[in-house]
Structure formats: structure tokens, C-alpha cells
Design a protein around this motif. Structure first.
Motif, short mmCIF file in Angstrom:
data_model
loop_
_atom_site.label_atom_id
_atom_site.label_comp_id
_atom_site.label_asym_id
_atom_site.label_seq_id
_atom_site.Cartn_x
_atom_site.Cartn_y
_atom_site.Cartn_z
N LYS A 248 0.81 -1.21 0.00
CA LYS A 248 0.00 0.00 0.00
C LYS A 248 0.85 1.26 0.00
CE LYS A 248 -4.06 -2.01 2.29
NZ LYS A 248 -4.96 -1.93 3.48
N VAL A 249 2.03 1.21 0.62
CA VAL A 249 2.86 2.41 0.70
C VAL A 249 3.87 2.50 -0.42
CG1 VAL A 249 2.58 2.45 3.20
CG2 VAL A 249 4.58 1.34 2.22
N ALA A 250 4.15 1.39 -1.12
CA ALA A 250 5.17 1.39 -2.17
C ALA A 250 4.84 2.38 -3.27
CB ALA A 250 5.34 -0.01 -2.75
N SER A 251 3.57 2.51 -3.62
CA SER A 251 3.19 3.42 -4.70
C SER A 251 3.36 4.88 -4.32
CB SER A 251 1.73 3.15 -5.11
OG SER A 251 0.86 3.37 -4.02
N LEU A 252 3.48 5.18 -3.02
CA LEU A 252 3.63 6.56 -2.56
C LEU A 252 5.08 7.02 -2.56
CD1 LEU A 252 1.21 6.41 0.52
CD2 LEU A 252 0.68 7.13 -1.82
N CYS A 253 6.01 6.10 -2.70
CA CYS A 253 7.44 6.44 -2.64
C CYS A 253 7.92 6.95 -3.99
CB CYS A 253 8.25 5.23 -2.21
SG CYS A 253 7.83 4.59 -0.58
N GLN A 254 8.85 7.92 -3.95
CA GLN A 254 9.39 8.51 -5.17
C GLN A 254 10.91 8.39 -5.29
OE1 GLN A 254 7.54 9.74 -7.65
NE2 GLN A 254 5.64 9.29 -6.54
N ALA A 255 11.61 8.12 -4.21
CA ALA A 255 13.07 8.04 -4.26
C ALA A 255 13.50 6.86 -5.12
CB ALA A 255 13.64 7.90 -2.85
N PRO A 256 14.53 7.01 -5.94
CA PRO A 256 15.04 5.88 -6.73
C PRO A 256 15.42 4.71 -5.82
CG PRO A 256 16.02 7.93 -7.49
CD PRO A 256 15.26 8.26 -6.24
N VAL A 257 15.10 3.48 -6.25
CA VAL A 257 15.31 2.33 -5.39
C VAL A 257 15.88 1.16 -6.19
CG1 VAL A 257 12.97 1.42 -5.76
CG2 VAL A 257 14.19 0.84 -3.66
N LEU A 258 16.71 0.38 -5.52
CA LEU A 258 17.21 -0.88 -6.04
C LEU A 258 16.73 -1.98 -5.12
CD1 LEU A 258 18.99 -2.66 -7.90
CD2 LEU A 258 20.92 -2.16 -6.35
N PHE A 259 15.88 -2.87 -5.63
CA PHE A 259 15.44 -4.03 -4.87
C PHE A 259 16.44 -5.16 -5.10
CE2 PHE A 259 11.40 -1.82 -5.49
CZ PHE A 259 10.83 -1.91 -4.23
N GLY A 260 16.74 -5.90 -4.03
CA GLY A 260 17.60 -7.07 -4.13
C GLY A 260 17.01 -8.22 -3.35
N HIS A 261 17.19 -9.45 -3.85
CA HIS A 261 16.64 -10.60 -3.14
C HIS A 261 17.45 -11.85 -3.48
CE1 HIS A 261 12.81 -11.11 -0.80
NE2 HIS A 261 13.33 -12.33 -0.73
N ALA A 262 17.63 -12.70 -2.47
CA ALA A 262 18.36 -13.96 -2.67
C ALA A 262 17.45 -14.98 -3.32
CB ALA A 262 18.88 -14.48 -1.33
N SER A 263 18.01 -15.72 -4.26
CA SER A 263 17.20 -16.68 -5.03
C SER A 263 16.75 -17.86 -4.18
CB SER A 263 18.01 -17.17 -6.24
OG SER A 263 19.23 -17.77 -5.81
N GLU A 264 17.50 -18.21 -3.13
CA GLU A 264 17.17 -19.36 -2.29
C GLU A 264 16.63 -18.93 -0.94
OE1 GLU A 264 17.30 -22.40 -3.51
OE2 GLU A 264 18.02 -21.56 -5.40
N ASP A 265 15.99 -17.79 -0.89
CA ASP A 265 15.42 -17.28 0.36
C ASP A 265 14.12 -18.04 0.65
OD1 ASP A 265 14.35 -15.86 2.48
OD2 ASP A 265 15.02 -13.93 1.72
N HIS A 266 14.15 -18.90 1.68
CA HIS A 266 12.96 -19.68 2.03
C HIS A 266 12.16 -19.05 3.17
CE1 HIS A 266 14.33 -22.85 -0.62
NE2 HIS A 266 15.49 -22.93 0.04
N LEU A 267 12.67 -17.97 3.74
CA LEU A 267 11.93 -17.27 4.78
C LEU A 267 11.01 -16.21 4.17
CD1 LEU A 267 11.44 -16.86 7.81
CD2 LEU A 267 13.33 -15.22 7.81
N VAL A 268 11.57 -15.41 3.27
CA VAL A 268 10.79 -14.42 2.50
C VAL A 268 11.14 -14.64 1.04
CG1 VAL A 268 10.31 -11.97 2.10
CG2 VAL A 268 10.89 -12.77 4.41
N SER A 269 10.23 -15.18 0.28
CA SER A 269 10.54 -15.54 -1.10
C SER A 269 10.73 -14.30 -1.96
CB SER A 269 9.40 -16.41 -1.69
OG SER A 269 8.22 -15.65 -1.82
N ALA A 270 11.43 -14.49 -3.07
CA ALA A 270 11.73 -13.37 -3.98
C ALA A 270 10.47 -12.79 -4.60
CB ALA A 270 12.68 -13.84 -5.07
N SER A 271 9.36 -13.52 -4.55
CA SER A 271 8.12 -12.99 -5.12
C SER A 271 7.68 -11.72 -4.39
CB SER A 271 7.01 -14.04 -5.03
OG SER A 271 6.73 -14.38 -3.67
#
Length: 417
Positions: A248-271
Motif C-alpha cells: 500500500k505504501v510502495a506506490s507513494l514512494c518517489q526516491a530511486p530504489v534498487l530491490f535485491g533478493h536472494a534466489s534461495e530465500d525460504h523465509l521471505v521468497s523473492a516474489s
């Protein structure tokens, strides 16, 4: 009938066991994960050299809105001649995960310091050596980040900031970046392993318990389990986990961002990062790297994250400097307007022209109050001087209007950068 009864009884026992296990596991995961304790000496020397330049680490504590003390460290370059901290340089604020602390920031500090950028690290409340015993995965951690940004705003050594958050720290950064009070101060972000909502994390893990068992009503069992965990978290930590909805808050942000995620993350998936990436309102990029949720980050990702933040910070710094120059010119023109718009008469301190009374007593000091003093009408010795001053005042007003409009243009441009 007997078979159906045994199936129903077995289903009830399995459901109760699953809910009980999830209640215990996820309530502990959210409210009280393993805590890392350390001493200040573990952070290394307070004064050190890096690539021939002198740096200082300043350790101190801030108070958040809940009156909890949070332990902070600010690394910054020092001028060797004066021994004073360099003024007006960007700063990267590192925000750790739910079981992290300031120690994990040491791996990144040197990389940013070597580029001429200062570095800031913190123990969230309930982590490291800060006050508190409860972790809320971003709900109250945002108070800590707000206290940090308010402190850095008043620090003349800092021009603008970037946020580098991991897991809980990434969620906290996203929550605060959506706040209008800080959008102009936050130039860019790196969000490592951010989740889109706690409910979705819990549902993902509920699937691991029931997804491989046939004939079980997955949705009903998963929702029941999440509600039990939700109640347990609210009882222990005093907040509703459904309030942490980062989509809900992601669409309100304007600062440039780089998302990163581990491919084998089983706690919080990359989705989760992919969904946030699609909803994010500003300039954005995403990268997937090898590893799991808590594994050390590969060098190629940390290098990309560093280069991304440095580039955006330097660009934003030039915009801030331009804005400061325009504000200085604007203030000078206002001062000149007040000085030049005071018409001088030879003997009379006050005169009246039409309906406008103008005082002469402005020679660098503030004019005295009129009080009950009678305003007298005097004649100008030289009407030409009057019209020249009048025209000059009008020109100054036009210049101030143009500068103010340009100043507003820079702020609006940066707002929607």
C-alpha cells in the motif's frame, strides 16, 4: 461413518497441532528473535585511516517517540588540517534485520567511506545494546528511523541521505520513505529482502505445512493459523500485523530504489520483492543474487548497491547545492529590496505618499514602532530620485518572484525525481 469420524478427528488434531506450532514459531520470530549482544570495543577504533584519509566514528544514543534509547554510530571524514568534520556531504543509513545489530554494518562502512560519503548505523529498539525487548518488524522501528533522520537533518555535516535496509530494515525504510516529511531528504534506497506484508509471509509458510497434504482445506486452515498468530503477536507486542502492508505504501514512494533478493530465500521468497517492484511509484530496479535470507551477500550485489547509491547521492547533492545557492540569492534580494525601498528625506524621518506611509529609519537596524506618533507629509526635493527608487523596487520584486518560482521548480522537480 466410522471412517469419516476417524478422518474428522485426525483432521482436527492435525489442525490444532499446526496452529499451535505456527503460533509459537511465528510469534517468537516476530516479537523476540535471537538478540546479538556486543561491546562498543567490538566496533573497532573510533579514529582510523582509510586510503590516506582520516575518519572518526561517533557513538551516541538517540531517543525515539516511545522514549527508548537507540544506540547509533556515525562514521565521517575529518579534515586533517582543522581536525573538524567535513561539512555538507551525503550519508548512507544502514538498517539491519530483525536479529541484527550495528556490527553487520562494518562490512559496508569502508566501501562507502572510500567514496567520500559518510555512514550511519543503528541498533533498532529491542536489538543489540538499545533499549527494549520487543521487535515489531517495522511497525515501531519506523520511530527509530524518524529519530535518526530528524537528527541528521540538523547536522551540518550531512546534505542528504540514502537508506540501505535489509529485511526488517528494508520494510522500515519503505514505510518512512512514503512519509511526506522525509521524501525530499531521502535521495535513494537499497531494499534487500523486503517483504510485501507479514500476512503474506505467514500464508507462505502455512503452505509449507499443508500444501503437500491432499484433501486438506488449505485456505481455511491457513487463515485460521494466521489469525491465531495475529492474536498472539498483538497480545505480546501490542500491534496488529495486518497494519504492515508494504504494497500500500510502495506506490507513494518517489526516491530511486534498487530491490535485491536472494534466489534461495525460504523465509521471505523473492516474489515479495517482485510484487513491491511492480507497485513502486518512483525510479526502480531489481536484481536477484545467489544465497538465502541470512547468508552473506555476494560481492557483485554489494558493489552494485554501492554504485547505485553513490551515483544517486552525488546527483541529488548537486541539486541540493543549487537549491541552497538560489535560496541565498533569494534572501539577499529580499534584503536589498528592504534597504532600497526606504525613501530618504533630508530632515523628516517619516513622510506620507497617498495612502502608503514609509519610514526612513531603516539603516541596517529594525525600524522603531510608530505608536501614536503623527505621520507627517513632507516633500521630496528630487522627484526624479523618487521615481528611480520606485522603479528599482518594482524590479527587485520581479526578481524575487522569478527566483522564488525557480526555487519552487527545483523542489517540485526533486519531489518527483
Amino acid at each position: 461413518a466410522a471412517g469419516q469420524g476417524r478422518y474428522a478427528a485426525g483432521y482436527s488434531r492435525l489442525r490444532a497441532l499446526m496452529i499451535k506450532d505456527m503460533d509459537s514459531i511465528f510469534a517468537d520470530l516476530i516479537c523476540r528473535p535471537p538478540r546479538k549482544y556486543y561491546s562498543v570495543e567490538d566496533l573497532g577504533p573510533e579514529t582510523f585511516w582509510l586510503n590516506g584519509d582520516l575518519y572518526i566514528r561517533k557513538d551516541f544514543k538517540l531517543q525515539n517517540r516511545s522514549q527508548m534509547s537507540i544506540a547509533c554510530s556515525h562514521y565521517f571524514p575529518v579534515c586533517q588540517k582543522s581536525g573538524q568534520a567535513k561539512k555538507g556531504i551525503p550519508c548512507v543509513v544502514y538498517l539491519h534485520g530483525n536479529s541484527g545489530c550495528r556490527l553487520e554494518a562494518d562490512e559496508l562502512a569502508d566501501d562507502f567511506l572510500s567514496t567520500g560519503i559518510s555512514f550511519f548505523s543503528v541498533d533498532f529498539a529491542g536489538c543489540g545494546v538499545s533499549d527494549g525487548n520487543i521487535v515489531t518488524l517495522g511497525y515501531r522501528e519506523r520511530e527509530d528511523l524518524e529519530a535518526i533522520l530528524d537528527y541528521l537533518k540538523d547536522d551540518s555535516c550531512v546534505s542528504n541521505v540514502a537508506l540501505y535496509g535489509r529485511s526488517m530494515g528494508a520494510a522500515t525504510a519503505l514505510l518512512v520513505a512514503s512519509d511526506d516529511r522525509y521524501y525530499a531528504f531521502i535521495s535513494c534506497m537499497v531494499l534487500d529482502s523486503c517483504y510485501c506484508s507479514l500476512r503474506q509471509v505467514l500464508l507462505d509458510h502455512a503452505c509449507k505445512f499443508t500444501g503437500h497434504i491432499p484433501l486438506l482445506p488449505y485456505e481455511t486452515m491457513a487463515d485460521s493459523a494466521v489469525e491465531v498468530v495475529r492474536s498472539a503477536v498483538e497480545a505480546r507486542a501490542g500491534f496488529d500485523l495486518d497494519t504492515l502492508d508494504l504494497l500500500k505504501v510502495a506506490s507513494l514512494c518517489q526516491a530511486p530504489v534498487l530491490f535485491g533478493h536472494a534466489s534461495e530465500d525460504h523465509l521471505v521468497s523473492a516474489s515479495h520483492s517482485y510484487r513491491l517492484f511492480r507497485e513502486y511509484g518512483g525510479e526502480k530496479d531489481i536484481t536477484i543474487f545467489k544465497g538465502d535470507h541470512n547468508s552473506p551477500r555476494p560481492e557483485d550485489f554489494t558493489k552494485r548497491a554501492r554504485d547505485f547509491l553513490v551515483k544517486k547521492l552525488k546527483s541529488a547533492e548537486s541539486d541540493f547545492n543549487q537549491l541552497r545557492r538560489r535560496k541565498r540569492i533569494f534572501n539577499r534580494m529580499k534584503l536589498l529590496l528592504f534597504k532600497n525601498s526606504v525613501f530618504k528625506a533630508k530632515k523628516e524621518p517619516v513622510y506620507k505618499l497617498g495612502a502608503m506611509a514609509v519610514r526612513e529609519e531603516f539603516n541596517g537596524s529594525s525600524p522603531s514602532k510608530l505608536g501614536s506618533q503623527e505621520i507627517r507629509e513632507v516633500k521630496l526635493d528630487d522627484h526624479t530620485n523618487f521615481f528611480l527608487v520606485l522603479i528599482g523596487s518594482l524590479v527587485a520584486l520581479v526578481v524575487i518572484y522569478v527566483l522564488n518560482f525557480a526555487n519552487l521548480g527545483v523542489e517540485m522537480h526533486y519531489r518527483y525525481l
